[in-house]
Design an enzyme around this catalytic site. Structure first.
Site, mmCIF file in Angstrom:
data_model
loop_
_atom_site.group_PDB
_atom_site.id
_atom_site.type_symbol
_atom_site.label_atom_id
_atom_site.label_comp_id
_atom_site.label_asym_id
_atom_site.label_seq_id
_atom_site.Cartn_x
_atom_site.Cartn_y
_atom_site.Cartn_z
ATOM 1 N N GLU A 181 142.426 71.750 -16.185
ATOM 2 C CA GLU A 181 142.468 70.336 -15.806
ATOM 3 C C GLU A 181 141.678 69.485 -16.789
ATOM 4 O OE1 GLU A 181 141.716 67.378 -11.968
ATOM 5 O OE2 GLU A 181 141.496 69.537 -11.747
ATOM 6 N N GLU A 224 137.055 77.478 -8.559
ATOM 7 C CA GLU A 224 136.635 76.762 -9.758
ATOM 8 C C GLU A 224 135.482 77.491 -10.453
ATOM 9 O OE1 GLU A 224 137.632 72.302 -7.932
ATOM 10 O OE2 GLU A 224 135.654 72.720 -8.789
ATOM 11 N N ASP A 229 143.144 76.306 -1.959
ATOM 12 C CA ASP A 229 141.871 75.997 -2.598
ATOM 13 C C ASP A 229 140.707 76.482 -1.747
ATOM 14 O OD1 ASP A 229 141.554 74.879 -5.118
ATOM 15 O OD2 ASP A 229 142.222 72.905 -4.477
ATOM 16 N N ASP A 283 142.253 71.052 -2.345
ATOM 17 C CA ASP A 283 141.230 70.274 -1.651
ATOM 18 C C ASP A 283 141.345 68.791 -2.010
ATOM 19 O OD1 ASP A 283 140.252 70.401 -4.245
ATOM 20 O OD2 ASP A 283 138.380 71.431 -3.723
ATOM 21 N N THR A 284 142.309 68.455 -2.861
ATOM 22 C CA THR A 284 142.678 67.055 -3.072
ATOM 23 C C THR A 284 143.104 66.381 -1.776
ATOM 24 O OG1 THR A 284 144.795 67.964 -3.803
ATOM 25 C CG2 THR A 284 143.332 67.090 -5.497
ATOM 26 N N LYS A 333 142.305 79.802 -4.861
ATOM 27 C CA LYS A 333 141.905 79.222 -6.147
ATOM 28 C C LYS A 333 140.415 78.922 -6.107
ATOM 29 C CE LYS A 333 142.966 74.956 -7.493
ATOM 30 N NZ LYS A 333 141.608 74.392 -7.771
#
EC number: 2.1.2.11
Length: 275
Positions: free
Chosen positions: A177, A110, A78, A39-40, A108
């Site tokens: 991270e 978080e 993501d 999602d960057t 992925k």
């Protein structure tokens, strides 16, 4: 690509982000085993300040392009902000869309122990999940910006416990991270699944980097945790200036870039114009 087996064999795992067909094709052909459609993209492709505005439809769209350009790498998509946090049902539905429509091999997510039940449910229905601990960009406002996490001993111990919870829930890997190197080393030692670091030191089982960071697609920004292997932004700016000069001076396009009528066809064409 079986990155869990890579950890068992003691092979370190190089991972990169990709957001389109061309970048995926290049890094897949080079042999990268793990491609993240992150999602960057909200920041490096869309120009947003954070990853938060990125939608599931956008991740699916970019994942489809990456899938067309990749032949061998594991593709991980993501799950964007609020696509899995509201309910397990949302997580199931949206993860399934990312796999079936986006053509990725895993998702992925978080979060630590609190998200473990969701991961377990996803894994139980056959959706592979990569976890993400430390600085989690979707919590950027709660964390006060992109800061090192786990600097205090109690917070560091909590990260280790979170990693164990994600492993127990069935996650096949964990991105770490902005985590102190010692903490990342302990997590990597204590879990059987691969740890993929970014700003987490040299002791993880692998390293993930953002395509634009690694190859210098920025002319100014260089995060501390990256290494510039190319300076693409500078090369493109220089080439663009040369292109402008060539066009202005009339040297481009030239004969090599031009097709034309044959001599006889030219005469017939011009004769028709006089009628």
């Amino acid at each position: 690509m079986d990155i869990v087996a890579m950890k068992r064999r003691g092979e370190r795992i190089a991972a990169l982000t990709a957001y389109d067909y061309t970048s995926a094709q290049m890094i897949d052909a080079a042999g990268v085993p793990f491609i993240l459609i992150g999602d960057t993209l909200g920041m490096v492709v869309q120009g947003q300040d954070t990853t938060l505005p990125v939608t599931l439809d956008q991740i699916i769209y970019h994942s489809q392009m990456v899938a067309r350009g990749s032949q061998r790498a594991l593709l991980v998509g993501d799950m964007p902000f609020m696509s899995y946090q509201v309910s397990v049902e949302d997580a199931l539905r949206n993860s399934a869309r990312l796999l079936t429509e986006g053509k990725v091999g895993a998702v992925k997510i978080e979060g630590g122990a609190s998200i473990a039940p969701t991961i377990e449910r996803l894994v139980n229905v056959g959706i592979p999940v990569c976890g993400h601990l430390g600085f989690t960009p979707q919590s950027v406002h709660a964390m006060g910006g992109p800061r090192i996490q786990g600097k205090e001993p109690s917070a560091a111990a909590s990260l280790v416990a979170d990693a164990k919870a994600l492993e127990a829930a069935g996650a096949f890997a964990i991105v770490l991270e902005l985590v102190p190197a010692t903490v990342a080393q302990e997590i990597s030692r204590r879990v059987s699944i691969p740890t993929i670091g970014i700003g987490a030191g040299p002791h993880c089982d692998g390293e993930v980097q953002v395509f634009h960071d690694l190859f210098g697609l920025y002319s100014d920004l260089k995060p501390r945790h990256t290494r510039r292997y190319l300076k693409v932004a500078e090369d493109i700016a220089s080439a663009t200036r040369q292109f402008i000069r060539d066009v202005s001076e009339g040297t481009f396009p030239g004969a090599e870039q031009t097709s034309d009528l044959g001599a006889e066809a030219k005469e017939r064409f011009r004769a028709l114009l006089t009628v």
